[in-house]
Each structure stands twice: as structure tokens, then as C-alpha cells.
Design a protein around this motif. Structure first.
Motif, PDB file in Angstrom:
ATOM      1  N   MET A  61      22.349  -1.266  -5.356  1.00  0.00           N
ATOM      2  CA  MET A  61      22.339  -0.869  -6.766  1.00  0.00           C
ATOM      3  C   MET A  61      20.951  -1.066  -7.340  1.00  0.00           C
ATOM      4  O   MET A  61      20.082  -1.634  -6.666  1.00  0.00           O
ATOM      5  N   LEU A  79      23.827  -1.884 -14.555  1.00  0.00           N
ATOM      6  CA  LEU A  79      23.960  -1.670 -13.115  1.00  0.00           C
ATOM      7  C   LEU A  79      23.925  -0.177 -12.888  1.00  0.00           C
ATOM      8  O   LEU A  79      24.830   0.549 -13.287  1.00  0.00           O
ATOM      9  N   VAL A  82      25.226   2.192  -8.317  1.00  0.00           N
ATOM     10  CA  VAL A  82      25.989   1.267  -7.475  1.00  0.00           C
ATOM     11  C   VAL A  82      26.691   2.071  -6.379  1.00  0.00           C
ATOM     12  O   VAL A  82      27.421   3.023  -6.663  1.00  0.00           O
ATOM     13  N   THR A  93      33.522  -4.937  -4.703  1.00  0.00           N
ATOM     14  CA  THR A  93      33.409  -4.600  -6.123  1.00  0.00           C
ATOM     15  C   THR A  93      33.681  -5.828  -6.977  1.00  0.00           C
ATOM     16  O   THR A  93      33.007  -6.052  -7.984  1.00  0.00           O
ATOM     17  N   ILE A  96      30.566  -8.016  -6.889  1.00  0.00           N
ATOM     18  CA  ILE A  96      29.518  -7.417  -7.723  1.00  0.00           C
ATOM     19  C   ILE A  96      29.829  -7.673  -9.195  1.00  0.00           C
ATOM     20  O   ILE A  96      28.940  -8.018  -9.976  1.00  0.00           O
TER      21      ILE A  96
END
Length: 186
Positions: A61, A79, A82, A93, A96
Motif C-alpha cells: 500500500m 491508505l 492497498v 485485511t 492492516i
């Protein structure tokens, strides 16, 4: 999570993006229309980051401190771009999400913002994806044209200090700077 520093890491990120875009295309899901995203990750000027586990790149990302997106009020950790390794669990996910929320809090930013590509018509964003993201704490803030002109759904996540997170994920990412340079935007 760490900043991509070497040409080899940037090439690996570009390959991950190509694999993800191919995977999305085969399933009839949207991919960016305007930008050469793999080239963005190969570019040394792009301040990109990657999520690694045992030396394997699982996601990449472009995190950036942003004074505000056209659809959001106030500063945020944005972000951008991604991409996760295809056919992986939601754990990537989720990591993150936790990492971004904690990083934003450590940077004294109130929120994290991101854009998810949508199909045309705009309401055709994969509902299962949005459900998973909202279950992880993301709030849907509407839809419209994204930073690159693609149709997107706008997401926002509250920042939150997560003191025990370092047991799950370490952070060796550069402190994102204020953007004004298109190379660091998403």
C-alpha cells in the motif's frame, strides 16, 4: 509492516499488484482504469509499504498523511493503493486495519481513510467486501469519484492506540508526510 526499501521489494510489490489485478479481472471485479499501479510500486519515489510474514509479501500500500480528501473533513492517514495477495484470508485485511488505526493514533491523526473501487453503477460494490470491512470497524462515507477518477466507495476508520498490537505486527514504516506530491497519493 515496513517501508519498501529495495528494488527487489518494490518489484515484488508490483508483481503482487499485477497478480491481484488479474485475479479481480477474472472475477469481473473493478481494477483501476487510469493508473499504472504496478509502475507506481516500482518507482523509488513512491513511499510504499508492505506487510511481510516470514519474508513473504502479503500486502502492499501507499500510506500518507493527508490534510483531507475531497470527501473527508480534516487530516487523516490515507491508505492508498492497498493490494493483498489473492486468495488470502481476511486476517491480512484485519491486521492492516488494526495497524492503520494504531499508526494514525500514534501520528495524532483522528482517522484513517481509504477508497475501495466500485463497479458501475456505483451501488455495485461487492456487498460481501463492504460487510467484512464494516465488521472490522470501517464506516462507509458514501461513494463517488476517487482521487484518480475511478468510481469508489469512501471508507473511514477511527484511530485507536493498540498497545498490544506489536505482538501481532511490528511497524517499521516511515512516518508518512503531508502529501502534495502525486507520487505518494493514491
Amino acid at each position: 509492516m515496513r517501508t519498501l526499501r529495495t528494488d527487489a521489494e518494490r518489484a515484488e510489490a508490483a508483481a503482487l499488484v499485477q497478480d491481484r489485478q488479474r485475479w479481480l479481472t477474472l472475477r469481473g471485479l473493478p481494477v483501476p482504469a487510469q493508473a499504472d499501479v504496478p509502475a507506481l510500486f516500482r518507482d523509488r519515489q513512491t513511499r510504499s509499504a508492505g506487510l511481510f510474514e516470514d519474508g513473504k509479501l502479503l500486502a502492499c500500500m501507499v500510506p500518507a498523511r493527508d490534510p483531507g480528501l475531497s470527501w473527508g473533513e480534516g487530516p487523516c492517514l490515507r491508505l492508498g493503493r492497498v493490494h493483498t495477495l489473492p486468495d488470502q484470508s481476511d486476517d491480512i485485511t484485519r491486521l492492516i486495519t488494526l495497524w492503520a488505526s494504531d499508526l494514525a493514533a500514534r501520528l495524532d491523526l483522528p482517522v484513517v481513510r481509504a477508497e475501495v473501487l466500485a463497479r458501475h453503477p456505483p451501488q455495485a460494490v461487492p456487498v460481501a467486501l463492504l460487510r467484512r470491512l464494516t465488521d472490522m470497524g470501517w464506516d462507509v462515507r458514501g461513494s463517488g469519484a476517487g482521487r484518480e477518477g475511478d468510481r469508489v466507495t469512501c471508507l473511514e476508520l477511527a484511530s485507536e492506540h493498540r498497545p498490544g498490537l506489536s505482538a501481532l505486527i511490528s511497524c517499521q514504516v516511515h512516518a508518512p508526510h503531508l502529501t502534495g506530491d502525486d507520487r505518494s497519493s493514491a
